[in-house]
Design a protein around this motif. Structure first.
Motif, mmCIF file in Angstrom:
data_model
loop_
_atom_site.group_PDB
_atom_site.id
_atom_site.type_symbol
_atom_site.label_atom_id
_atom_site.label_comp_id
_atom_site.label_asym_id
_atom_site.label_seq_id
_atom_site.Cartn_x
_atom_site.Cartn_y
_atom_site.Cartn_z
ATOM 1 N N ILE A 1 38.386 43.145 35.139
ATOM 2 C CA ILE A 1 38.015 44.431 34.560
ATOM 3 C C ILE A 1 38.136 45.570 35.553
ATOM 4 O O ILE A 1 38.750 46.609 35.267
ATOM 5 C CB ILE A 1 36.572 44.360 34.014
ATOM 6 C CG1 ILE A 1 36.484 43.288 32.923
ATOM 7 C CG2 ILE A 1 36.121 45.714 33.493
ATOM 8 C CD1 ILE A 1 35.068 42.955 32.505
ATOM 9 N N ASP A 2 37.573 45.386 36.749
ATOM 10 C CA ASP A 2 37.497 46.487 37.708
ATOM 11 C C ASP A 2 37.434 45.934 39.129
ATOM 12 O O ASP A 2 36.374 45.529 39.586
ATOM 13 C CB ASP A 2 36.258 47.340 37.411
ATOM 14 C CG ASP A 2 36.119 48.536 38.327
ATOM 15 O OD1 ASP A 2 37.080 48.832 39.083
ATOM 16 O OD2 ASP A 2 35.054 49.188 38.305
ATOM 17 N N VAL A 3 38.558 45.934 39.834
ATOM 18 C CA VAL A 3 38.592 45.366 41.187
ATOM 19 C C VAL A 3 37.863 46.239 42.200
ATOM 20 O O VAL A 3 37.628 45.809 43.334
ATOM 21 C CB VAL A 3 40.041 45.123 41.656
ATOM 22 C CG1 VAL A 3 40.720 44.072 40.810
ATOM 23 C CG2 VAL A 3 40.843 46.425 41.679
ATOM 24 N N SER A 4 37.484 47.473 41.805
ATOM 25 C CA SER A 4 36.754 48.338 42.729
ATOM 26 C C SER A 4 35.252 48.084 42.701
ATOM 27 O O SER A 4 34.496 48.736 43.427
ATOM 28 C CB SER A 4 37.025 49.816 42.398
ATOM 29 O OG SER A 4 36.484 50.163 41.127
ATOM 30 N N PRO B 1 38.951 38.395 48.192
ATOM 31 C CA PRO B 1 40.330 38.862 48.015
ATOM 32 C C PRO B 1 40.552 39.101 46.526
ATOM 33 O O PRO B 1 40.332 38.196 45.709
ATOM 34 C CB PRO B 1 41.165 37.695 48.535
ATOM 35 C CG PRO B 1 40.290 36.494 48.371
ATOM 36 C CD PRO B 1 38.880 36.970 48.556
ATOM 37 N N THR B 2 40.934 40.302 46.139
ATOM 38 C CA THR B 2 41.060 40.632 44.727
ATOM 39 C C THR B 2 42.515 40.914 44.362
ATOM 40 O O THR B 2 43.317 41.300 45.218
ATOM 41 C CB THR B 2 40.207 41.864 44.382
ATOM 42 O OG1 THR B 2 40.539 42.945 45.270
ATOM 43 C CG2 THR B 2 38.727 41.554 44.495
ATOM 44 N N PRO B 3 42.856 40.739 43.091
ATOM 45 C CA PRO B 3 44.222 41.034 42.654
ATOM 46 C C PRO B 3 44.504 42.532 42.729
ATOM 47 O O PRO B 3 43.600 43.351 42.897
ATOM 48 C CB PRO B 3 44.247 40.530 41.210
ATOM 49 C CG PRO B 3 42.824 40.566 40.771
ATOM 50 C CD PRO B 3 42.011 40.247 41.988
ATOM 51 N N GLU B 4 45.746 42.875 42.576
ATOM 52 C CA GLU B 4 46.147 44.271 42.715
ATOM 53 C C GLU B 4 45.830 45.099 41.481
ATOM 54 O O GLU B 4 45.622 46.306 41.564
ATOM 55 C CB GLU B 4 47.650 44.327 43.003
ATOM 56 C CG GLU B 4 48.171 45.699 43.384
ATOM 57 C CD GLU B 4 49.621 45.673 43.803
ATOM 58 O OE1 GLU B 4 50.186 46.756 44.027
ATOM 59 O OE2 GLU B 4 50.192 44.564 43.914
ATOM 60 N N ARG C 1 45.398 35.062 34.351
ATOM 61 C CA ARG C 1 44.118 35.073 35.053
ATOM 62 C C ARG C 1 42.956 35.199 34.058
ATOM 63 O O ARG C 1 41.919 34.548 34.202
ATOM 64 C CB ARG C 1 44.066 36.216 36.067
ATOM 65 C CG ARG C 1 45.041 36.065 37.224
ATOM 66 C CD ARG C 1 44.991 37.292 38.147
ATOM 67 N NE ARG C 1 43.661 37.476 38.716
ATOM 68 C CZ ARG C 1 43.207 36.853 39.794
ATOM 69 N NH1 ARG C 1 43.992 36.000 40.428
ATOM 70 N NH2 ARG C 1 41.996 37.076 40.240
ATOM 71 N N ALA C 2 43.143 36.044 33.057
ATOM 72 C CA ALA C 2 42.093 36.242 32.055
ATOM 73 C C ALA C 2 41.843 34.963 31.271
ATOM 74 O O ALA C 2 40.701 34.645 30.919
ATOM 75 C CB ALA C 2 42.480 37.377 31.112
ATOM 76 N N THR C 3 42.893 34.213 31.014
ATOM 77 C CA THR C 3 42.745 32.953 30.280
ATOM 78 C C THR C 3 41.859 31.977 31.044
ATOM 79 O O THR C 3 40.951 31.361 30.476
ATOM 80 C CB THR C 3 44.125 32.327 30.021
ATOM 81 O OG1 THR C 3 44.903 33.215 29.211
ATOM 82 C CG2 THR C 3 43.992 30.997 29.305
ATOM 83 N N VAL C 4 42.097 31.846 32.343
ATOM 84 C CA VAL C 4 41.294 30.922 33.153
ATOM 85 C C VAL C 4 39.858 31.408 33.254
ATOM 86 O O VAL C 4 38.904 30.620 33.081
ATOM 87 C CB VAL C 4 41.901 30.759 34.557
ATOM 88 C CG1 VAL C 4 40.989 29.895 35.438
ATOM 89 C CG2 VAL C 4 43.295 30.130 34.478
ATOM 90 N N ARG C 5 39.661 32.703 33.495
ATOM 91 C CA ARG C 5 38.325 33.233 33.765
ATOM 92 C C ARG C 5 37.480 33.455 32.523
ATOM 93 O O ARG C 5 36.306 33.789 32.631
ATOM 94 C CB ARG C 5 38.464 34.509 34.595
ATOM 95 C CG ARG C 5 38.854 34.190 36.032
ATOM 96 C CD ARG C 5 39.614 35.292 36.735
ATOM 97 N NE ARG C 5 39.994 34.852 38.071
ATOM 98 C CZ ARG C 5 41.028 34.037 38.343
ATOM 99 N NH1 ARG C 5 41.779 33.582 37.349
ATOM 100 N NH2 ARG C 5 41.301 33.680 39.582
#
Length: 280
Positions: A45-48, A56-59, A78-82
């Protein structure tokens, strides 16, 4: 004597006392896997989010959008796994191929695109993350013992922000990495037919055996597919084919792989200095 009305009297005499002191298990959530899953979902949703500073976060994330469809495919995986497969239930992989508004809004920077992503977060992603949280809740361990002073194992190991595995389950992190690797290899194309065969064989791991049993036969028997997957066509045509292949053949199998896994399975390594109680 320290009192609640005099907070300063409750502080240690010096900083060294704080550094030397070992935190108790109660300093962390009693069911850390649930907290870890929520942090994993925040990455979508929000890497910030400041809670992700140690990770370590995705871009890319949903609120900022992604630059192109290939990045959208990676975000979707990624959303499918999480969400433990729940997001794929509400937003089928075919949406990335057939829903032009969906793709344009997730890859666009306009105000309209941002509003669409907000509705997608409200209507699809958050319900999927909630359903995943509820599913995991039945198998999440509760850690209740204070760890022994001479133990090599620290309550710090249960700090959600320090966890490397999705939902504290190595199996989910493993399949996440294998799926990402499969996509990365697909994007670059394959050197020759044997390299393509090797990749098709390895899909059993990335899909947990959930892909079409005759996929290799169908691909290798299709001259156009082989040409596109082994880079013997123009870059633009090959790129488009590989993205469509990922959406139609990989993403549904990736989702089925995640749904086939047991969320209640914990790592087999036993923690001798803590007791773990199972719910559900």
């Amino acid at each position: 004597m320290a009192t609640i009305d005099d907070p300063e009297s409750m502080l240690p005499d010096n900083e060294e006392d704080v550094d030397d002191r070992r935190p108790s298990a109660t300093a962390f959530p009693v069911r850390p896997a649930l907290e870890v899953l929520q942090l994993d979902q925040r990455e979508l949703i929000d890497v910030s989010d400041p809670r992700l500073e140690e990770r370590p976060t995705p871009e890319w994330d949903l609120r900022r959008g992604v630059p192109h469809r290939r990045a959208l495919i990676e975000w979707y995986q990624r959303a499918t796994v999480r969400t433990l497969g729940r997001f794929a239930d509400s937003v089928p992989p075919e949406s990335l191929l057939r829903d032009d508004v969906f793709v344009a809004s997730l890859t666009g920077a306009s105000e309209h695109a941002k509003q669409y992503r907000g509705r997608l977060e409200d209507d699809k992603l958050i319900p999927a993350t909630t359903a995943a949280y509820d599913e995991l809740r039945g198998g999440a361990g509760e850690y209740i013992e204070v760890f022994e002073d001479d133990s090599d194992f620290s309550p710090m190991d249960f700090d959600p922000e320090r966890q490397a595995n999705v939902a504290m389950r190595p199996g989910f992190s493993y399949i996440d990495r294998i799926q990402q690797s499969a996509l990365s290899a697909l994007w670059g194309g394959f050197e020759d037919r044997d390299a393509l065969r090797d990749w098709l064989h390895d899909l059993s791991r990335a899909t947990n055996g959930q892909h079409e049993s005759e996929l290799s036969k169908r691909v290798m028997g299709d001259a156009n597919a082989v040409a596109c997957l082994t880079n013997r066509v123009s870059d633009e045509h090959g790129r488009g084919f590989r993205e469509r292949f990922a959406i139609k053949k990989l993403l549904p199998s990736f989702a089925a792989a995640v749904e086939s896994m047991e969320t209640g399975e914990l790592a087999k390594r036993r923690k001798t200095t803590a007791q773990t109680y199972q719910f559900g």
